[in-house]
Write a protein that holds these residues in place. Sequence first.
Motif, PDB file in Angstrom:
ATOM      1  N   LEU A 131       0.797  -1.227   0.000  1.00 37.81           N
ATOM      2  CA  LEU A 131       0.000   0.000   0.000  1.00 37.81           C
ATOM      3  C   LEU A 131       0.834   1.284   0.000  1.00 37.81           C
ATOM      4  O   LEU A 131       0.277   2.371   0.086  1.00 37.81           O
ATOM      5  CB  LEU A 131      -0.961  -0.013   1.194  1.00 37.81           C
ATOM      6  CG  LEU A 131      -2.088  -1.051   1.064  1.00 37.81           C
ATOM      7  CD1 LEU A 131      -2.915  -1.120   2.340  1.00 37.81           C
ATOM      8  CD2 LEU A 131      -2.974  -0.734  -0.128  1.00 37.81           C
ATOM      9  N   SER A 132       2.150   1.167  -0.126  1.00 35.93           N
ATOM     10  CA  SER A 132       2.974   2.366  -0.258  1.00 35.93           C
ATOM     11  C   SER A 132       2.588   3.086  -1.549  1.00 35.93           C
ATOM     12  O   SER A 132       2.641   2.520  -2.637  1.00 35.93           O
ATOM     13  CB  SER A 132       4.453   1.999  -0.297  1.00 35.93           C
ATOM     14  OG  SER A 132       5.237   3.135  -0.560  1.00 35.93           O
ATOM     15  N   GLY A 133       2.170   4.318  -1.415  1.00 35.57           N
ATOM     16  CA  GLY A 133       1.720   5.071  -2.573  1.00 35.57           C
ATOM     17  C   GLY A 133       0.227   4.998  -2.816  1.00 35.57           C
ATOM     18  O   GLY A 133      -0.295   5.675  -3.698  1.00 35.57           O
ATOM     19  N   TYR A 134      -0.455   4.191  -2.017  1.00 35.37           N
ATOM     20  CA  TYR A 134      -1.904   4.028  -2.188  1.00 35.37           C
ATOM     21  C   TYR A 134      -2.693   4.495  -0.964  1.00 35.37           C
ATOM     22  O   TYR A 134      -3.888   4.231  -0.870  1.00 35.37           O
ATOM     23  CB  TYR A 134      -2.236   2.569  -2.509  1.00 35.37           C
ATOM     24  CG  TYR A 134      -1.615   2.127  -3.814  1.00 35.37           C
ATOM     25  CD1 TYR A 134      -2.175   2.505  -5.030  1.00 35.37           C
ATOM     26  CD2 TYR A 134      -0.449   1.367  -3.827  1.00 35.37           C
ATOM     27  CE1 TYR A 134      -1.595   2.124  -6.230  1.00 35.37           C
ATOM     28  CE2 TYR A 134       0.136   0.981  -5.012  1.00 35.37           C
ATOM     29  CZ  TYR A 134      -0.440   1.357  -6.221  1.00 35.37           C
ATOM     30  OH  TYR A 134       0.147   0.983  -7.401  1.00 35.37           O
ATOM     31  N   LEU A 169       5.254   6.557  -6.103  1.00 37.12           N
ATOM     32  CA  LEU A 169       6.437   6.572  -6.936  1.00 37.12           C
ATOM     33  C   LEU A 169       6.122   5.950  -8.293  1.00 37.12           C
ATOM     34  O   LEU A 169       5.136   5.226  -8.451  1.00 37.12           O
ATOM     35  CB  LEU A 169       7.562   5.801  -6.253  1.00 37.12           C
ATOM     36  CG  LEU A 169       7.915   6.216  -4.828  1.00 37.12           C
ATOM     37  CD1 LEU A 169       8.952   5.275  -4.244  1.00 37.12           C
ATOM     38  CD2 LEU A 169       8.405   7.660  -4.797  1.00 37.12           C
ATOM     39  N   ALA A 170       6.992   6.194  -9.266  1.00 36.43           N
ATOM     40  CA  ALA A 170       6.794   5.591 -10.577  1.00 36.43           C
ATOM     41  C   ALA A 170       7.003   4.079 -10.517  1.00 36.43           C
ATOM     42  O   ALA A 170       6.366   3.312 -11.244  1.00 36.43           O
ATOM     43  CB  ALA A 170       7.748   6.214 -11.594  1.00 36.43           C
ATOM     44  N   GLY A 171       7.883   3.653  -9.630  1.00 38.62           N
ATOM     45  CA  GLY A 171       8.174   2.234  -9.482  1.00 38.62           C
ATOM     46  C   GLY A 171       7.958   1.785  -8.054  1.00 38.62           C
ATOM     47  O   GLY A 171       7.327   2.488  -7.249  1.00 38.62           O
ATOM     48  N   PRO A 172       8.472   0.625  -7.688  1.00 40.52           N
ATOM     49  CA  PRO A 172       8.287   0.102  -6.333  1.00 40.52           C
ATOM     50  C   PRO A 172       9.035   0.916  -5.289  1.00 40.52           C
ATOM     51  O   PRO A 172      10.036   1.572  -5.592  1.00 40.52           O
ATOM     52  CB  PRO A 172       8.848  -1.319  -6.428  1.00 40.52           C
ATOM     53  CG  PRO A 172       9.835  -1.260  -7.548  1.00 40.52           C
ATOM     54  CD  PRO A 172       9.254  -0.295  -8.540  1.00 40.52           C
ATOM     55  N   ARG A 218       3.743  -1.887  -7.945  1.00 42.71           N
ATOM     56  CA  ARG A 218       4.382  -1.239  -9.094  1.00 42.71           C
ATOM     57  C   ARG A 218       5.705  -1.877  -9.489  1.00 42.71           C
ATOM     58  O   ARG A 218       6.612  -1.198  -9.976  1.00 42.71           O
ATOM     59  CB  ARG A 218       4.548   0.272  -8.830  1.00 42.71           C
ATOM     60  CG  ARG A 218       3.250   1.002  -8.564  1.00 42.71           C
ATOM     61  CD  ARG A 218       3.461   2.489  -8.305  1.00 42.71           C
ATOM     62  NE  ARG A 218       4.373   2.751  -7.199  1.00 42.71           N
ATOM     63  CZ  ARG A 218       4.023   2.695  -5.916  1.00 42.71           C
ATOM     64  NH1 ARG A 218       2.798   2.395  -5.561  1.00 42.71           N
ATOM     65  NH2 ARG A 218       4.914   2.941  -4.967  1.00 42.71           N
ATOM     66  N   ILE A 219       5.818  -3.189  -9.309  1.00 43.99           N
ATOM     67  CA  ILE A 219       6.999  -3.913  -9.791  1.00 43.99           C
ATOM     68  C   ILE A 219       6.678  -4.368 -11.212  1.00 43.99           C
ATOM     69  O   ILE A 219       5.877  -5.273 -11.422  1.00 43.99           O
ATOM     70  CB  ILE A 219       7.331  -5.111  -8.882  1.00 43.99           C
ATOM     71  CG1 ILE A 219       7.667  -4.610  -7.477  1.00 43.99           C
ATOM     72  CG2 ILE A 219       8.498  -5.918  -9.457  1.00 43.99           C
ATOM     73  CD1 ILE A 219       7.895  -5.716  -6.458  1.00 43.99           C
ATOM     74  N   HIS A 220       7.310  -3.712 -12.176  1.00 41.29           N
ATOM     75  CA  HIS A 220       6.930  -3.901 -13.574  1.00 41.29           C
ATOM     76  C   HIS A 220       8.000  -4.576 -14.429  1.00 41.29           C
ATOM     77  O   HIS A 220       7.738  -4.892 -15.596  1.00 41.29           O
ATOM     78  CB  HIS A 220       6.573  -2.556 -14.206  1.00 41.29           C
ATOM     79  CG  HIS A 220       5.329  -1.949 -13.636  1.00 41.29           C
ATOM     80  ND1 HIS A 220       5.023  -0.600 -13.748  1.00 41.29           N
ATOM     81  CD2 HIS A 220       4.298  -2.497 -12.943  1.00 41.29           C
ATOM     82  CE1 HIS A 220       3.865  -0.354 -13.157  1.00 41.29           C
ATOM     83  NE2 HIS A 220       3.416  -1.485 -12.656  1.00 41.29           N
ATOM     84  N   THR A 221       9.194  -4.782 -13.865  1.00 42.18           N
ATOM     85  CA  THR A 221      10.271  -5.390 -14.658  1.00 42.18           C
ATOM     86  C   THR A 221      11.003  -6.445 -13.832  1.00 42.18           C
ATOM     87  O   THR A 221      11.030  -6.370 -12.599  1.00 42.18           O
ATOM     88  CB  THR A 221      11.293  -4.332 -15.110  1.00 42.18           C
ATOM     89  OG1 THR A 221      12.010  -3.843 -13.960  1.00 42.18           O
ATOM     90  CG2 THR A 221      10.619  -3.172 -15.834  1.00 42.18           C
ATOM     91  N   PRO A 222      11.643  -7.412 -14.508  1.00 39.73           N
ATOM     92  CA  PRO A 222      12.467  -8.384 -13.788  1.00 39.73           C
ATOM     93  C   PRO A 222      13.577  -7.710 -12.993  1.00 39.73           C
ATOM     94  O   PRO A 222      13.932  -8.176 -11.900  1.00 39.73           O
ATOM     95  CB  PRO A 222      13.031  -9.267 -14.907  1.00 39.73           C
ATOM     96  CG  PRO A 222      12.005  -9.198 -15.995  1.00 39.73           C
ATOM     97  CD  PRO A 222      11.505  -7.773 -15.945  1.00 39.73           C
ATOM     98  N   ALA A 223      14.131  -6.619 -13.516  1.00 36.57           N
ATOM     99  CA  ALA A 223      15.206  -5.924 -12.798  1.00 36.57           C
ATOM    100  C   ALA A 223      14.700  -5.366 -11.474  1.00 36.57           C
ATOM    101  O   ALA A 223      15.402  -5.428 -10.457  1.00 36.57           O
ATOM    102  CB  ALA A 223      15.776  -4.803 -13.668  1.00 36.57           C
ATOM    103  N   GLN A 224      13.505  -4.817 -11.465  1.00 36.17           N
ATOM    104  CA  GLN A 224      12.934  -4.305 -10.216  1.00 36.17           C
ATOM    105  C   GLN A 224      12.674  -5.439  -9.235  1.00 36.17           C
ATOM    106  O   GLN A 224      12.883  -5.288  -8.016  1.00 36.17           O
ATOM    107  CB  GLN A 224      11.638  -3.550 -10.507  1.00 36.17           C
ATOM    108  CG  GLN A 224      11.833  -2.234 -11.228  1.00 36.17           C
ATOM    109  CD  GLN A 224      10.527  -1.600 -11.664  1.00 36.17           C
ATOM    110  OE1 GLN A 224       9.519  -2.280 -11.837  1.00 36.17           O
ATOM    111  NE2 GLN A 224      10.534  -0.289 -11.846  1.00 36.17           N
TER     112      GLN A 224
END
Length: 229
Positions: free
Chosen positions: A150-153, A160-163, A184-190
Amino acid sequence: MIDVLERLRGGLVVSCQAYGDEPMNTADTMSRVAQAVVAGGAVAVRAQGIDHIEAMLAGLGVPVIGLWKDGKEGVFITPTLAHAVAVAAAGAEVVALDGTSRRRPDGLSLAETIAGLREHHDVLVMADVSTFEEGIAAAEAGADLVGTTLSGYTDYTPKLAGPDLDLVARLAGALDVPVVAEGRIHTPAQATEALARGAHAVVVGTAITHPTSITRWFADAVATARPLA
């Protein structure tokens, strides 16, 4: 239940959820999505709604983190003790619930909710929090896992734009219970960075299981790049 935590360790949990009147928002469809992500390597799934949880359990072979969203504002992720008991009764090995400092609809504290749930079911509890202080309080209240979901919610945390990897790292360094990176984890790198920051497991939802959002990302990018006629 220790076995469930070990199965989650270092793994990818996939949130299999659809919303409202979306075409995919049926128990049969989402159970098939759950089967597909398990085939791809998910160590567990996160499911919303009693009928979806029950449908996913049949032959899935991995733990189900269950929740019940009721409403759209304030505390709506498994908001009351009654919701939590129903999620556990549906068969979820882990019950995810709102672990923020906001007032719960039934007036119970988080600690009272967790204690009340355990009077009925022997399940793990994942507290979805939005701040470091909430994560500490959730662990003290008896949560078995703390998620940064819920960080950001919440209206008092920036989106944030990402996690929120800094929150993951702070909680992982301060808590004895496992910290789950989610949001907001949208990529394998994240995802791998979240594990490097100390996460016990990583939850990915939209980027894997929500084609409407994924399509919108591409459509918006294409529209922006489209040459003028």
